[in-house]
Design an enzyme around this catalytic site. Structure first.
Site, short mmCIF file in Angstrom:
data_model
loop_
_atom_site.label_atom_id
_atom_site.label_comp_id
_atom_site.label_asym_id
_atom_site.label_seq_id
_atom_site.Cartn_x
_atom_site.Cartn_y
_atom_site.Cartn_z
N ASP A 220 16.75 -27.09 -50.17
CA ASP A 220 15.52 -27.56 -50.78
C ASP A 220 14.67 -28.21 -49.69
OD1 ASP A 220 13.68 -28.42 -52.81
OD2 ASP A 220 14.66 -30.38 -52.82
N LEU A 221 13.39 -28.42 -49.97
CA LEU A 221 12.49 -29.05 -49.00
C LEU A 221 12.30 -30.54 -49.28
CD1 LEU A 221 10.48 -29.09 -46.66
CD2 LEU A 221 8.76 -28.12 -48.20
N ASP A 222 11.54 -30.86 -50.32
CA ASP A 222 11.19 -32.26 -50.62
C ASP A 222 12.42 -33.06 -51.01
OD1 ASP A 222 7.83 -32.26 -51.45
OD2 ASP A 222 8.91 -30.39 -51.16
N ASP B 59 18.36 -32.17 -54.07
CA ASP B 59 18.35 -33.61 -54.35
C ASP B 59 17.91 -33.97 -55.75
OD1 ASP B 59 15.23 -35.07 -53.94
OD2 ASP B 59 15.52 -32.92 -53.69
#
Length: 244
Positions: free
Chosen positions: A18-20, A192
């Site tokens: 994932d990124l954020d 997350d």
């Protein structure tokens, strides 16, 4: 409870991130979020070592994701709905949200001063800067969700999101794992948020390693304390893969 420090990539791994909140720290200004340059270099090194089996899987709109992630990597946006292969750009993807709903939500958000993000497969209201508007954000979108609706409402980290059903990161990862260059590899996924939870059972079933950035409870089997720890781990893995 297992820790990310005990996890190592091998040459037959497939890496999904994932990124954020996973690769990059969260920020009240979502438009400012970027992958740090050193981490981009580490990801590209790992991409080469794993013969291209590295993908960023994000809830961000695919067009938005494409400007934040190196074009050399796989980019899977809109919670898994749309995919850009390495080197691919300029592709147009359709919106799957009813325009009438978008117009109505835009009008109501303007009246209430809510931070609206319209994507191709979802509508998100962010309230990180205005936590007192949490209830209003969820209430506004709840009217369009329900058991008989084609949309569902999810609560993420300081965000309420109305999503098209039958779209998810777990489904997207499972589809990638049937195709080159991911097929036949052991998958790892790092996320997350609530929207990452549907991917962990897929990873676990495939015999891989599911990693949550944050604390339990989660369907993940392994945990990292912060994006900073993830970035440090990636740096170590990039170096270690060069020796294999």
């Amino acid at each position: 409870m297992s820790s990310i420090v005990d996890v190592n990539l091998s040459l037959d791994s497939a890496l999904f991130l994932d990124l954020d909140g996973t690769l990059a720290d969260l920020s009240p200004d979502r438009n400012s979020i970027r992958i740090p340059p050193a981490t981009e270099r580490n990801l590209l090194e790992i991409f080469d070592s794993l013969s291209g089996a590295v993908a960023i899987v994000s809830g961000r709109d695919i067009d938005d994701l494409a400007i934040r992630v190196p074009e050399a990597l796989w980019r899977i946006g809109n919670h898994g709905a749309f995919v850009l292969a390495p080197g691919e750009s300029g592709r147009t993807f359709p919106s799957l949200i009813d325009p009438a709903i978008i117009d109505d939500v835009k009008r109501r958000c303007a009246e209430l001063g809510l931070d609206l993000e319209v994507k191709k497969t979802s509508i998100a209201i962010h309230y990180r800067s205005t936590p007192e508007l949490e209830s209003a954000s969820h209430g506004l979108l709840a009217r369009y969700a329900g058991q008989d609706s084609e949309y569902l409402l999810e609560a993420g980290k300081m965000v309420a999101e109305l999503k098209v059903r039958n779209v998810g990161k777990g489904k997207a990862i499972e589809e990638r794992m049937r195709q080159a260059p991911f097929a036949g590899r052991l998958p790892l996924f790092l996320g997350d948020d609530v929207t990452d939870e549907d991917a962990y059972p897929v990873i676990n079933r495939l015999g891989g390693v599911s990693i949550k950035v944050g604390a339990p409870p989660s369907l993940a089997t392994t945990f990292a304390s912060s994006p900073a720890e993830v970035r440090q781990w990636l740096e170590q893995q990039a170096a270690a893969l060069h020796t294999l």
